[in-house]
Design a protein around this motif. Structure first.
Motif, PDB file in Angstrom:
ATOM      1  N   ASN A  27      33.172 -61.144  50.856  1.00 13.63           N
ATOM      2  CA  ASN A  27      31.998 -61.671  51.542  1.00 13.63           C
ATOM      3  C   ASN A  27      30.713 -61.273  50.823  1.00 13.63           C
ATOM      4  OD1 ASN A  27      31.244 -63.277  53.871  1.00 13.63           O
ATOM      5  ND2 ASN A  27      30.300 -61.443  54.708  1.00 13.63           N
ATOM      6  N   VAL A  28      30.597 -59.996  50.485  1.00 12.21           N
ATOM      7  CA  VAL A  28      29.420 -59.529  49.739  1.00 12.21           C
ATOM      8  C   VAL A  28      29.356 -60.210  48.379  1.00 12.21           C
ATOM      9  CG1 VAL A  28      28.403 -57.538  48.569  1.00 12.21           C
ATOM     10  CG2 VAL A  28      29.195 -57.323  50.936  1.00 12.21           C
ATOM     11  N   GLY A  29      30.502 -60.282  47.706  1.00 17.15           N
ATOM     12  CA  GLY A  29      30.528 -60.885  46.379  1.00 17.15           C
ATOM     13  C   GLY A  29      30.087 -62.340  46.400  1.00 17.15           C
ATOM     14  N   ASN A  30      30.563 -63.086  47.383  1.00 14.37           N
ATOM     15  CA  ASN A  30      30.211 -64.500  47.451  1.00 14.37           C
ATOM     16  C   ASN A  30      28.777 -64.716  47.915  1.00 14.37           C
ATOM     17  OD1 ASN A  30      32.553 -65.998  46.558  1.00 14.37           O
ATOM     18  ND2 ASN A  30      33.614 -65.166  48.334  1.00 14.37           N
ATOM     19  N   TRP A  31      28.269 -63.876  48.812  1.00 12.92           N
ATOM     20  CA  TRP A  31      26.867 -64.010  49.215  1.00 12.92           C
ATOM     21  C   TRP A  31      25.939 -63.672  48.056  1.00 12.92           C
ATOM     22  CZ3 TRP A  31      24.116 -66.335  52.772  1.00 12.92           C
ATOM     23  CH2 TRP A  31      24.770 -66.792  53.922  1.00 12.92           C
ATOM     24  N   GLN A  32      26.284 -62.640  47.294  1.00 10.56           N
ATOM     25  CA  GLN A  32      25.442 -62.338  46.139  1.00 10.56           C
ATOM     26  C   GLN A  32      25.578 -63.418  45.068  1.00 10.56           C
ATOM     27  OE1 GLN A  32      24.210 -58.699  44.753  1.00 10.56           O
ATOM     28  NE2 GLN A  32      25.224 -57.420  46.281  1.00 10.56           N
ATOM     29  N   TRP A  33      26.726 -64.099  45.037  1.00  7.90           N
ATOM     30  CA  TRP A  33      26.886 -65.213  44.091  1.00  7.90           C
ATOM     31  C   TRP A  33      25.892 -66.319  44.420  1.00  7.90           C
ATOM     32  CZ3 TRP A  33      28.087 -70.423  44.306  1.00  7.90           C
ATOM     33  CH2 TRP A  33      28.448 -71.018  43.087  1.00  7.90           C
ATOM     34  N   VAL A  34      25.813 -66.728  45.696  1.00 10.69           N
ATOM     35  CA  VAL A  34      24.911 -67.828  46.035  1.00 10.69           C
ATOM     36  C   VAL A  34      23.449 -67.406  45.939  1.00 10.69           C
ATOM     37  CG1 VAL A  34      26.569 -69.031  47.505  1.00 10.69           C
ATOM     38  CG2 VAL A  34      24.987 -67.413  48.548  1.00 10.69           C
TER      39      VAL A  34
END
Length: 440
Positions: A368-375
């Motif tokens: 979740n953190v990884g994907n939010w920081q991705w966007v």
């Protein structure tokens, strides 16, 4: 040793956590292979539960998964799992006083809270001369097993994935037949079973769906996974998160059905886990430090509209309403709603991450953190900050017949449907100016 009240008999404790299954469970396998009878436990951790809504579907799913194991143990071995509703520290202080414990077995957990918790438990056990043995179970590779040649962790997915596959092909693929050793579980359990209400929760309106990994779904995964109107995703997330299915079983299935895309989605999960392990601060701060200089607008009224799915952008609204009603959102739409929050509304990605943490049945901190920081453009291997999804053209690409939108946005054709809360072109220009100011 059938009677645990005999204080002279040494026992082993197996602590179920994110591994709610009896088969192919690494820590359980090692516990059952040890010389002592095994006393299995599960702790409804009040440190965690106190922060959750009392109808949280994930807690009900955990409880139901434990009851399924209870039924199997009771029917076949006359055994059960001891359930506690307390902090882990309090539980282990109680257990070491009551029983002659030689060792505690469990499986690794990599999140910051879990690492701190396990350090506390290890200290309690060490004071009592009790071994604390933990094992790799819910990933194929962990921690320092996939590193660059210079010993540093990968920050880009593709080379990580390539070395992951190369390393996997070189090793012997092994499953752990814990289910064949269940006769070594101790029979005498003085702790009664507990209901959802006993731990302060009630039956939720939502439920966690079963997963599907049919050969057809896996073989067609690459062609169908981007279209939210199709029920073409596996729904594996919660089951991997809580360990009701073995990651080894899923990787084996992906290989058997020869689908690289499905396999690589499983590797993405491990990529983000090793990022969180090596950089635990990223659950609170941007991986790329300069992105913490962004002047977020953080308009609370706009955030509320986003949460409710009332932005006036139907594909964004469909995703948020699906999430609120079911605890699930299609992965393609997760990228869109995340980008809209960070880029169109200039609201801090941490606000969105926290909302997903509350709502998603498959919430897992690392991904979740990884994907939010991705966007948001602030993480490892992130989308560049100037990449801003157009929520209108995305409809033409992924829901051109409006099936997904009409499923979740019931008022789409009504006069009451809200107008667009922000103009795309203006929001894009504003975002580029704010980001450029912060990171240049």
């Amino acid at each position: 040793m059938e009677n645990l009240s005999n204080m002279k008999e040494k026992i082993a404790i197996f602590w179920f956590r994110r591994d709610l299954r009896l088969e192919d469970n690494v820590g359980l396998f090692h516990a059952l292979n040890a010389k002592n009878k095994v006393y299995p436990i599960f702790i409804f951790d009040t440190e965690i539960l106190s922060k959750l809504p009392k109808n949280d579907a994930r807690v009900a799913f955990i409880h139901a998964s434990i009851q399924k194991m209870q039924a199997q143990l009771e029917a076949n071995f006359g055994a059960s799992i001891a359930l506690f509703n307390d902090t882990p520290s309090n539980v282990f202080k109680q257990l070491v006083l009551k029983y002659n414990v030689e060792a505690v077995f469990t499986n690794h957990d990599y999140e910051p809270y879990a690492r701190e918790r396990d350090a506390q438990i290890a200290a309690i056990l060490k004071e009592n001369n009790i071994a604390f043995k933990t094992y790799k179970d819910h990933v194929i590779f962990e921690k320092d097993e996939i590193l660059k040649k210079d010993g540093q962790p990968y920050k880009v997915y593709t080379p990580y994935m390539r070395l992951w596959k190369e390393t996997f092909r070189k090793q012997e693929f092994k499953e752990f037949d814990s289910a064949q050793l269940l006769h070594n579980i101790a029979k005498d359990n003085p702790y009664p079973n507990v209901s959802l209400s006993d731990i302060g929760f009630k039956k939720p309106t939502q439920s966690v769906k079963n997963y599907t990994v049919s050969s057809t779904l896996i073989k067609e995964y690459e062609e169908t996974r981007n279209y939210p109107a199709q029920d073409a995703t596996s729904r594996l997330g919660p089951h991997l998160r809580f360990g009701t299915v073995s990651i080894r079983k899923m990787v084996k299935k992906a290989i058997a059905d020869a689908n690289e895309t499905f396999w690589q989605e499983l590797i993405w999960r491990e990529f983000f886990m090793q990022i969180l392990w090596h950089f635990p601060h990223t659950n609170k701060r941007a991986f790329k430090e300069k992105y913490d200089r962004i002047e977020w607008r953080n308009n609370e009224e706009e955030f509320t509209l986003w949460c409710k799915g009332e932005t006036g952008y139907p594909l964004v609204d469909a995703g948020m309403r699906q999430l609120n009603e079911t605890g699930f959102m299609h992965n393609r739409i997760r990228m869109l709603v995340g980008s809209f929050l960070c880029k169109h509304l200039l609201i801090d990605w941490r606000w969105g991450e926290a909302y997903f943490a509350e709502k998603l049945h498959d919430y897992e901190m690392a991904s979740n953190v990884g994907n939010w920081q991705w966007v948001a453009g602030s993480g490892v291997d992130a989308s560049p900050y100037f990449r801003i999804f157009n929520p209108t053209t995305q409809i033409k690409k992924f829901d051109k017949d409006l099936h997904y939108i009409r499923t979740w946005v019931k008022d789409f054709d009504e006069l009451t449907y809200p107008k667009e809360m922000v103009d795309h072109k203006e929001a894009r220009a504003r975002c580029l100016d704010v980001y450029k100011e912060a990171v240049s």
